[in-house]
Design a protein around this motif. Structure first.
Motif, PDB file in Angstrom:
ATOM      1  N   ALA A 224      -5.227  30.747  14.943  1.00  0.00           N
ATOM      2  CA  ALA A 224      -6.517  30.892  15.637  1.00  0.00           C
ATOM      3  C   ALA A 224      -7.633  30.918  14.610  1.00  0.00           C
ATOM      4  CB  ALA A 224      -6.528  32.173  16.458  1.00  0.00           C
ATOM      5  N   THR A 225      -8.664  30.179  14.903  1.00  0.00           N
ATOM      6  CA  THR A 225      -9.798  30.150  13.989  1.00  0.00           C
ATOM      7  C   THR A 225     -10.870  31.101  14.460  1.00  0.00           C
ATOM      8  OG1 THR A 225     -10.906  28.405  15.198  1.00  0.00           O
ATOM      9  CG2 THR A 225      -9.370  27.715  13.469  1.00  0.00           C
ATOM     10  N   ASP A 226     -11.809  31.364  13.583  1.00  0.00           N
ATOM     11  CA  ASP A 226     -12.935  32.223  13.948  1.00  0.00           C
ATOM     12  C   ASP A 226     -13.727  31.633  15.106  1.00  0.00           C
ATOM     13  OD1 ASP A 226     -13.676  33.372  10.578  1.00  0.00           O
ATOM     14  OD2 ASP A 226     -12.239  34.081  12.067  1.00  0.00           O
ATOM     15  N   ASP A 227     -13.776  30.284  15.189  1.00  0.00           N
ATOM     16  CA  ASP A 227     -14.524  29.636  16.268  1.00  0.00           C
ATOM     17  C   ASP A 227     -13.943  29.982  17.632  1.00  0.00           C
ATOM     18  OD1 ASP A 227     -16.177  28.494  14.406  1.00  0.00           O
ATOM     19  OD2 ASP A 227     -15.030  26.620  14.299  1.00  0.00           O
ATOM     20  N   THR A 228     -12.601  29.968  17.734  1.00  0.00           N
ATOM     21  CA  THR A 228     -11.997  30.283  19.032  1.00  0.00           C
ATOM     22  C   THR A 228     -12.160  31.752  19.362  1.00  0.00           C
ATOM     23  OG1 THR A 228      -9.830  30.611  18.027  1.00  0.00           O
ATOM     24  CG2 THR A 228     -10.306  28.416  18.917  1.00  0.00           C
ATOM     25  N   ASN A 229     -12.119  32.623  18.362  1.00  0.00           N
ATOM     26  CA  ASN A 229     -12.331  34.049  18.600  1.00  0.00           C
ATOM     27  C   ASN A 229     -13.759  34.311  19.055  1.00  0.00           C
ATOM     28  OD1 ASN A 229      -9.711  34.747  17.968  1.00  0.00           O
ATOM     29  ND2 ASN A 229     -10.185  35.178  15.828  1.00  0.00           N
ATOM     30  N   GLU A 230     -14.707  33.609  18.449  1.00  0.00           N
ATOM     31  CA  GLU A 230     -16.104  33.793  18.834  1.00  0.00           C
ATOM     32  C   GLU A 230     -16.344  33.313  20.257  1.00  0.00           C
ATOM     33  OE1 GLU A 230     -18.730  32.031  15.988  1.00  0.00           O
ATOM     34  OE2 GLU A 230     -17.903  33.190  14.338  1.00  0.00           O
ATOM     35  N   ALA A 231     -15.632  32.241  20.653  1.00  0.00           N
ATOM     36  CA  ALA A 231     -15.802  31.721  22.007  1.00  0.00           C
ATOM     37  C   ALA A 231     -15.302  32.724  23.038  1.00  0.00           C
ATOM     38  CB  ALA A 231     -15.062  30.398  22.144  1.00  0.00           C
ATOM     39  N   ARG A 232     -14.310  33.538  22.667  1.00  0.00           N
ATOM     40  CA  ARG A 232     -13.771  34.538  23.579  1.00  0.00           C
ATOM     41  C   ARG A 232     -14.678  35.753  23.708  1.00  0.00           C
ATOM     42  NH1 ARG A 232      -8.104  34.611  20.824  1.00  0.00           N
ATOM     43  NH2 ARG A 232      -7.576  32.447  21.135  1.00  0.00           N
ATOM     44  N   GLU A 233     -15.520  35.998  22.711  1.00  0.00           N
ATOM     45  CA  GLU A 233     -16.413  37.151  22.758  1.00  0.00           C
ATOM     46  C   GLU A 233     -17.476  36.927  23.819  1.00  0.00           C
ATOM     47  OE1 GLU A 233     -17.986  38.324  19.010  1.00  0.00           O
ATOM     48  OE2 GLU A 233     -16.048  38.179  18.018  1.00  0.00           O
ATOM     49  N   LYS A 234     -17.912  38.042  24.408  1.00  0.00           N
ATOM     50  CA  LYS A 234     -18.912  37.947  25.464  1.00  0.00           C
ATOM     51  C   LYS A 234     -20.298  37.784  24.865  1.00  0.00           C
ATOM     52  CE  LYS A 234     -16.501  40.616  28.942  1.00  0.00           C
ATOM     53  NZ  LYS A 234     -16.590  41.740  29.869  1.00  0.00           N
TER      54      LYS A 234
ATOM     55  N   ALA B 250     -24.355  38.520  24.581  1.00  0.00           N
ATOM     56  CA  ALA B 250     -25.065  39.801  24.491  1.00  0.00           C
ATOM     57  C   ALA B 250     -25.469  40.327  25.861  1.00  0.00           C
ATOM     58  CB  ALA B 250     -26.296  39.646  23.609  1.00  0.00           C
ATOM     59  N   GLY B 251     -25.720  39.442  26.817  1.00  0.00           N
ATOM     60  CA  GLY B 251     -26.155  39.871  28.141  1.00  0.00           C
ATOM     61  C   GLY B 251     -25.032  40.107  29.131  1.00  0.00           C
ATOM     62  N   ALA B 252     -23.785  39.935  28.701  1.00  0.00           N
ATOM     63  CA  ALA B 252     -22.656  40.085  29.618  1.00  0.00           C
ATOM     64  C   ALA B 252     -22.378  41.550  29.925  1.00  0.00           C
ATOM     65  CB  ALA B 252     -21.412  39.447  29.005  1.00  0.00           C
ATOM     66  N   PHE B 253     -21.837  41.790  31.102  1.00  0.00           N
ATOM     67  CA  PHE B 253     -21.417  43.134  31.477  1.00  0.00           C
ATOM     68  C   PHE B 253     -20.151  43.481  30.701  1.00  0.00           C
ATOM     69  CE2 PHE B 253     -23.492  43.798  35.875  1.00  0.00           C
ATOM     70  CZ  PHE B 253     -24.655  43.214  35.434  1.00  0.00           C
ATOM     71  N   ARG B 254     -19.962  44.760  30.417  1.00  0.00           N
ATOM     72  CA  ARG B 254     -18.803  45.228  29.670  1.00  0.00           C
ATOM     73  C   ARG B 254     -18.015  46.216  30.526  1.00  0.00           C
ATOM     74  NH1 ARG B 254     -19.989  41.871  26.099  1.00  0.00           N
ATOM     75  NH2 ARG B 254     -21.452  42.178  24.436  1.00  0.00           N
ATOM     76  N   THR B 255     -16.703  46.179  30.394  1.00  0.00           N
ATOM     77  CA  THR B 255     -15.872  47.158  31.089  1.00  0.00           C
ATOM     78  C   THR B 255     -15.906  48.468  30.315  1.00  0.00           C
ATOM     79  OG1 THR B 255     -13.879  46.578  29.867  1.00  0.00           O
ATOM     80  CG2 THR B 255     -14.310  45.347  31.922  1.00  0.00           C
ATOM     81  N   ILE B 256     -15.455  49.535  30.954  1.00  0.00           N
ATOM     82  CA  ILE B 256     -15.447  50.834  30.285  1.00  0.00           C
ATOM     83  C   ILE B 256     -14.545  50.798  29.051  1.00  0.00           C
ATOM     84  CG2 ILE B 256     -13.624  51.821  31.729  1.00  0.00           C
ATOM     85  CD1 ILE B 256     -15.243  54.505  31.542  1.00  0.00           C
ATOM     86  N   SER B 257     -13.465  50.048  29.116  1.00  0.00           N
ATOM     87  CA  SER B 257     -12.578  49.968  27.945  1.00  0.00           C
ATOM     88  C   SER B 257     -13.256  49.249  26.789  1.00  0.00           C
ATOM     89  CB  SER B 257     -11.244  49.313  28.300  1.00  0.00           C
ATOM     90  OG  SER B 257     -11.438  48.004  28.753  1.00  0.00           O
ATOM     91  N   GLU B 258     -14.036  48.217  27.084  1.00  0.00           N
ATOM     92  CA  GLU B 258     -14.758  47.504  26.022  1.00  0.00           C
ATOM     93  C   GLU B 258     -15.815  48.401  25.395  1.00  0.00           C
ATOM     94  OE1 GLU B 258     -14.584  42.882  27.532  1.00  0.00           O
ATOM     95  OE2 GLU B 258     -16.019  44.237  28.489  1.00  0.00           O
ATOM     96  N   VAL B 259     -16.542  49.134  26.225  1.00  0.00           N
ATOM     97  CA  VAL B 259     -17.584  50.028  25.708  1.00  0.00           C
ATOM     98  C   VAL B 259     -16.936  51.137  24.875  1.00  0.00           C
ATOM     99  CG1 VAL B 259     -19.417  51.651  26.339  1.00  0.00           C
ATOM    100  CG2 VAL B 259     -19.158  49.508  27.595  1.00  0.00           C
ATOM    101  N   ALA B 260     -15.856  51.706  25.389  1.00  0.00           N
ATOM    102  CA  ALA B 260     -15.158  52.770  24.665  1.00  0.00           C
ATOM    103  C   ALA B 260     -14.683  52.278  23.303  1.00  0.00           C
ATOM    104  CB  ALA B 260     -13.980  53.276  25.492  1.00  0.00           C
ATOM    105  N   GLN B 261     -14.151  51.068  23.273  1.00  0.00           N
ATOM    106  CA  GLN B 261     -13.665  50.512  22.005  1.00  0.00           C
ATOM    107  C   GLN B 261     -14.828  50.222  21.056  1.00  0.00           C
ATOM    108  OE1 GLN B 261     -11.263  47.003  22.430  1.00  0.00           O
ATOM    109  NE2 GLN B 261     -10.775  46.915  20.269  1.00  0.00           N
TER     110      GLN B 261
END
Length: 163
Positions: A7-17, A19-30
């Protein structure tokens, strides 16, 4: 056998939300390094934290909710305010100020002595050595401490009975 592709950094970045996306409680906690149950507890103490709740009670934090929670974490864990002290900061300065603290755009003043955690209710005691101070304030305090120690040495010398 086909070659295994890493996996390249490009594919990891594409998976990231975004800045304006909603976050789940688990994402915020992490992201904030805070357990999920702490976030739920803060919701009961700070009415300003209002994530959207979907079917099954799932929480979704808007970006401004994440900023607010980050600001509250800063007040409680970094600046060492009590919950009542942090509530007072929100009341006096507003939610936007605490959100700015959460984004690192503003800094809350150190809490007054009466707002420091006492350590008697299961909280960590206030450690002035680890409290963040601007370098100018730190230098002024060190100078004052040096002068006070010199005064103490003079007073101790005056208290000694003559031989």
């Amino acid at each position: 056998m086909p070659p295994v592709l890493a996996a390249t950094d490009d594919t990891n970045e594409a998976r990231e939300k975004s800045a304006g996306a909603f976050r789940t409680i688990s994402e915020v906690a992490q992201d904030l390094d805070v357990p999920q149950h702490v976030l739920r507890f803060w919701e009961t103490r700070f009415g300003q934290i209002r994530p959207l709740k979907r079917a099954g009670g799932r929480r979704y934090y808007r970006p401004e909710d994440v900023d607010l929670v980050a600001g509250i974490k800063n007040l409680l864990h970094v600046r060492r305010y009590t919950i009542k002290g942090a509530q007072r900061i929100i009341k006096e300065n507003g939610i936007r100020f605490v959100q700015a603290v959460g984004r690192g755009e503003a800094m809350a003043a150190p809490p007054p002595l009466q707002d420091l955690e006492s350590g008697t209710e299961g909280h960590a005691a206030y450690d002035s050595a680890s409290a963040a101070l601007p370098s100018v304030d730190q230098a002024a305090l060190e100078d004052a401490l040096h002068e006070m120690r010199a005064c103490r040495a003079i007073l101790d010398g005056l208290r000694q009975p003559p031989e």
